[in-house]
Design a protein around this motif. Structure first.
Motif, PDB file in Angstrom:
ATOM      1  N   CYS A 164      71.412  43.140  88.881  1.00  0.00           N
ATOM      2  CA  CYS A 164      72.557  42.943  87.991  1.00  0.00           C
ATOM      3  C   CYS A 164      72.536  43.935  86.823  1.00  0.00           C
ATOM      4  O   CYS A 164      71.543  44.005  86.093  1.00  0.00           O
ATOM      5  N   CYS A 183      68.135  35.428  82.051  1.00  0.00           N
ATOM      6  CA  CYS A 183      68.417  35.453  83.490  1.00  0.00           C
ATOM      7  C   CYS A 183      67.145  35.308  84.327  1.00  0.00           C
ATOM      8  O   CYS A 183      67.194  34.864  85.472  1.00  0.00           O
ATOM      9  N   CYS A 194      76.958  32.213  86.041  1.00  0.00           N
ATOM     10  CA  CYS A 194      76.416  33.374  85.318  1.00  0.00           C
ATOM     11  C   CYS A 194      76.251  33.006  83.846  1.00  0.00           C
ATOM     12  O   CYS A 194      77.163  32.436  83.244  1.00  0.00           O
TER      13      CYS A 194
HETATM   14  S1  SF4 Z   1      73.083  35.237  85.070  1.00  0.00           S
HETATM   15 FE1  SF4 Z   1      74.799  36.669  85.082  1.00  0.00          FE
HETATM   16  S2  SF4 Z   1      74.134  38.334  83.744  1.00  0.00           S
HETATM   17 FE2  SF4 Z   1      72.303  37.196  84.298  1.00  0.00          FE
HETATM   18  S3  SF4 Z   1      71.496  38.269  86.081  1.00  0.00           S
HETATM   19 FE3  SF4 Z   1      72.767  36.582  86.817  1.00  0.00          FE
HETATM   20  S4  SF4 Z   1      74.756  37.527  87.136  1.00  0.00           S
HETATM   21 FE4  SF4 Z   1      73.593  38.939  85.815  1.00  0.00          FE
END
Ligand code: SF4
Length: 325
Positions: A296, A303, A321
């Motif tokens: 990402c 994360c 997310c």
């Molecule tokens: S939570 Fe959202 S910003 Fe964090 S790695 Fe996953 S997709 Fe990316």
């Protein structure tokens, strides 16, 4: 157990883990988490498109929903009835209502059977209708999918890839199903033929009031046929939304990357291409926290430690997310 909703199908917290065996004793040393705690529902008459890379778990999900594979955990409701634990005998009448069209029409049609036999086979197994009626039904289905009555005496090898997929569709429709899982039904076809088969499926849906779960690895394939779209990554939903919302306002960085690689005819509004680093991680050893974090472009500290759950972004749009927490 039954529950009342407008959904023809609801899957709740579905898990499908495949054991990994190792050592001389062939003990279970780990699991491939093909589908990992995934929930979704499908409204009668709609098409829900499911998109994801190879290995994302989308085909496994389709098979679990149809009970062609046993779920490791979770509940599946079809027309408000819990079918998660039904035995094969109890599932038999449901098999009429729930059908599948496979990706490869070369492998899914028995080469030793002619078209008439292929289309009649589900009727023979599931019903007691007479031979003459079965023959009439086969002819009517062939004509519905754009083939001729004379074609019923031919064998699969005598047809092109697109025609074989039409035969597979006729076979899947022979029992008048309500719900069809379409597992990448046009992926093995030439681009010029894909549109014809997609148009046929859309016409049949309207005529026969079908509900589709339409699986694809390419967002451009599902764009026209889907009412809503779900994006899968490593066995989980990254995002699910009505088609317009997802295409015009993708929220998840993975969806944004997938959409950036779809060719656009809109010269003024072309998306900047996002190249993802690396490959899909193994579902046997997924990253901690967010499964997408190793690729990402917007990953941050949180994360790596916390798995994002699906959150409501309004108007039926859900995203998993931390950027939207
Ligand atoms: S939570 Fe959202 S910003 Fe964090 S790695 Fe996953 S997709 Fe990316």
């Amino acid at each position: 157990m039954t529950q009342k909703t407008d959904h023809i199908l609801e899957a709740r917290n579905i898990k499908k883990y495949f054991p990994i065996k190792g050592g001389i004793m062939k003990r279970t040393v780990g699991h491939i988490k093909a589908v990992d705690d995934l929930s979704l529902s499908i409204v009668k008459g709609e098409t829900l498109g499911i998109v994801g890379e190879s290995g994302s778990g989308k085909s496994t999900l389709g098979r679990v929903i149809l009970r062609l594979l046993e779920p490791t955990d979770g509940r599946i409701y079809f027309e408000n009835e819990d079918i998660s634990k039904l035995k094969n005998r109890q599932l038999r009448p449901l098999r009429r209502d729930m059908q599948i069209v496979f990706q490869d029409p070369y492998a899914s049609l028995n080469p030793k059977m002619n078209v008439q036999e292929l289309i009649e086979e589900p009727l023979l197994v599931q019903t007691s209708i007479k031979k003459r009626i079965r023959e009439e039904k086969a002819i009517s289905l062939l004509e519905k999918v754009g083939l001729r009555a004379d074609d019923r005496l031919k064998y699969p090898h005598e047809f092109s890839g697109g025609q074989r997929q039409r035969i597979s569709i006729a076979r899947a429709l022979s029992l008048n199903p309500k719900f069809v899982v379409c597992d990448e039904p046009v992926s093995s076809l030439d681009v010029s033929i894909q549109a014809q088969v997609l148009n046929l499926m859309a016409d049949l849906q309207e005529e026969l009031n079908l509900t589709y779960l339409f699986i694809a690895h390419d967002l451009s394939v599902v764009k026209h046929i889907s009412d809503r779209l779900a994006v899968m990554y490593l066995g989980r939903l990254a995002e699910i939304a009505p088609k317009k919302n997802l295409y015009e306002n993708p929220l998840h960085p993975y969806t944004q990357a997938l959409l950036s690689s779809v060719p656009s005819t809109d010269v003024l509004n072309r998306r900047q291409k996002i190249i993802l680093k690396g490959d899909l991680p193994s579902p046997a050893n997924p990253p901690s926290g967010c499964g997408f974090r190793t690729r990402c472009p917007k990953a941050h500290d949180r994360c790596a430690v916390e798995r994002p759950e699906l959150m409501d972004a309004g108007e039926g749009h859900m995203v998993a997310c931390h950027l939207y927490a």
